[in-house]
Design a protein around this motif. Structure first.
Motif, PDB file in Angstrom:
ATOM      1  N   GLU A  42      20.577   1.203 -12.169  1.00 13.15           N
ATOM      2  CA  GLU A  42      19.845   2.458 -11.962  1.00 13.15           C
ATOM      3  C   GLU A  42      20.191   3.168 -10.662  1.00 13.15           C
ATOM      4  N   GLY A  43      20.599   2.414  -9.660  1.00  9.97           N
ATOM      5  CA  GLY A  43      20.850   3.041  -8.362  1.00  9.97           C
ATOM      6  C   GLY A  43      22.186   2.729  -7.738  1.00  9.97           C
ATOM      7  N   GLY A  44      22.933   1.820  -8.362  1.00  9.98           N
ATOM      8  CA  GLY A  44      24.228   1.449  -7.797  1.00  9.98           C
ATOM      9  C   GLY A  44      24.116   0.765  -6.448  1.00  9.98           C
ATOM     10  N   VAL A  45      22.999   0.082  -6.215  1.00 12.34           N
ATOM     11  CA  VAL A  45      22.798  -0.601  -4.939  1.00 12.34           C
ATOM     12  C   VAL A  45      22.575  -2.091  -5.163  1.00 12.34           C
ATOM     13  N   ARG A  77      13.677   1.191  -4.598  1.00 18.13           N
ATOM     14  CA  ARG A  77      13.285  -0.081  -3.981  1.00 18.13           C
ATOM     15  C   ARG A  77      11.912  -0.499  -4.499  1.00 18.13           C
ATOM     16  N   ASP A  78      10.956   0.418  -4.459  1.00 17.66           N
ATOM     17  CA  ASP A  78       9.596   0.097  -4.868  1.00 17.66           C
ATOM     18  C   ASP A  78       9.514  -0.188  -6.366  1.00 17.66           C
ATOM     19  N   ARG A  79      10.244   0.575  -7.147  1.00 15.59           N
ATOM     20  CA  ARG A  79      10.248   0.313  -8.595  1.00 15.59           C
ATOM     21  C   ARG A  79      10.835  -1.062  -8.887  1.00 15.59           C
ATOM     22  N   SER A  80      11.857  -1.451  -8.135  1.00 13.56           N
ATOM     23  CA  SER A  80      12.471  -2.765  -8.362  1.00 13.56           C
ATOM     24  C   SER A  80      11.517  -3.889  -7.971  1.00 13.56           C
ATOM     25  N   ALA A  95       0.818  -1.212   0.000  1.00 13.12           N
ATOM     26  CA  ALA A  95       0.000   0.000   0.000  1.00 13.12           C
ATOM     27  C   ALA A  95       0.851   1.261   0.000  1.00 13.12           C
ATOM     28  N   GLU A  96       2.025   1.195   0.578  1.00 13.61           N
ATOM     29  CA  GLU A  96       2.897   2.376   0.669  1.00 13.61           C
ATOM     30  C   GLU A  96       3.808   2.537  -0.554  1.00 13.61           C
ATOM     31  N   PHE A  97       3.492   1.842  -1.640  1.00 16.01           N
ATOM     32  CA  PHE A  97       4.289   1.922  -2.866  1.00 16.01           C
ATOM     33  C   PHE A  97       4.513   3.378  -3.268  1.00 16.01           C
ATOM     34  N   ASN A  98       5.772   3.687  -3.597  1.00 10.31           N
ATOM     35  CA  ASN A  98       6.146   5.044  -4.012  1.00 10.31           C
ATOM     36  C   ASN A  98       7.025   4.930  -5.254  1.00 10.31           C
ATOM     37  N   VAL A  99       6.520   5.377  -6.385  1.00 13.64           N
ATOM     38  CA  VAL A  99       7.231   5.260  -7.662  1.00 13.64           C
ATOM     39  C   VAL A  99       8.566   6.023  -7.648  1.00 13.64           C
ATOM     40  N   ASP A 100       8.726   6.960  -6.733  1.00 16.42           N
ATOM     41  CA  ASP A 100       9.967   7.724  -6.652  1.00 16.42           C
ATOM     42  C   ASP A 100      11.093   6.959  -5.944  1.00 16.42           C
ATOM     43  N   LYS A 101      10.765   5.835  -5.323  1.00 16.58           N
ATOM     44  CA  LYS A 101      11.777   5.044  -4.600  1.00 16.58           C
ATOM     45  C   LYS A 101      12.245   3.884  -5.466  1.00 16.58           C
TER      46      LYS A 101
END
Length: 146
Positions: free
Chosen positions: A117-120, A72-75, A64-70
Motif C-alpha cells: 500500500e505504501g512501498g515502505v 503507519r497508523d493503519r498498519s 490516542a494520536e491514531f490517524n486513519v490517514d497515516k
C-alpha cells in the motif's frame, strides 16, 4: 465472521501501564507501576508498546494520536486486528506454541500491507529492527503476560 472489536485510544503511558498490568500489582511489576507518568516516558528500561490487544476483554488499544490517514497508523491497527482474528477464530492459543509466535504472523501481514500500500518497509515506519523483531516473535519465557 466475528464482529468488529471495541477500540480504545490511550496515551503512551496508559498503554505501558496496561502492558505491565499495573491494575494487578505484583512483585514483578511493582518497580514499573510505581513510576510517575513522566518517569515512564523517560525511562529507557520501560517497555512502551505502540498498541495492544487484550484477549480477555477483546479490546484493541490504539495510540490516542491514531490517524486513519497515516499508513503507519493503519498498519498498526491491522497488526492488532490480526491478533483479534487469531483469538476469535480460535487459532490462538491452539496453533501457536506461545504468545510471541502470534506476533510473527501479525508483523508479516503488517509488513506486507506497508509494502503493497505504501512501498515502505516495516522498520522504516516503526522502530523495530531485525533483532527486536526476532525477540518479539520467538518463544521464550521472559515472564511477560503472566
Amino acid at each position: 465472521m466475528p464482529e468488529v472489536p471495541a477500540i480504545a485510544f490511550m496515551t503512551p503511558t496508559q498503554l505501558a501501564r496496561t502492558a505491565y498490568e499495573c491494575d494487578k500489582p505484583t512483585i514483578d511489576n511493582e518497580a514499573i507501576c510505581s513510576l510517575s507518568d513522566e518517569e515512564i516516558k523517560l525511562n529507557p528500561g520501560v517497555m512502551r508498546p505502540i498498541a495492544l490487544y487484550n484477549t480477555e476483554t477483546e479490546l484493541v488499544m490504539m495510540p490516542a494520536e491514531f490517524n486513519v490517514d497515516k499508513i503507519r497508523d493503519r498498519s498498526i491497527l491491522l497488526h492488532e486486528l490480526v491478533h483479534y482474528m487469531q483469538w476469535k477464530n480460535g487459532i490462538y492459543p491452539k496453533q501457536y506454541p506461545c504468545r510471541q509466535a502470534t506476533e510473527a504472523e501479525a508483523y508479516n501481514l503488517q509488513e506486507k500491507y506497508l509494502l503493497e500500500e505504501g512501498g515502505v518497509e516495516l522498520h522504516d515506519v516503526i522502530e523495530i529492527g531485525p533483532l527486536l523483531r526476532f525477540i518479539l516473535t520467538t518463544c521464550q519465557d521472559m515472564g511477560w503476560g503472566r
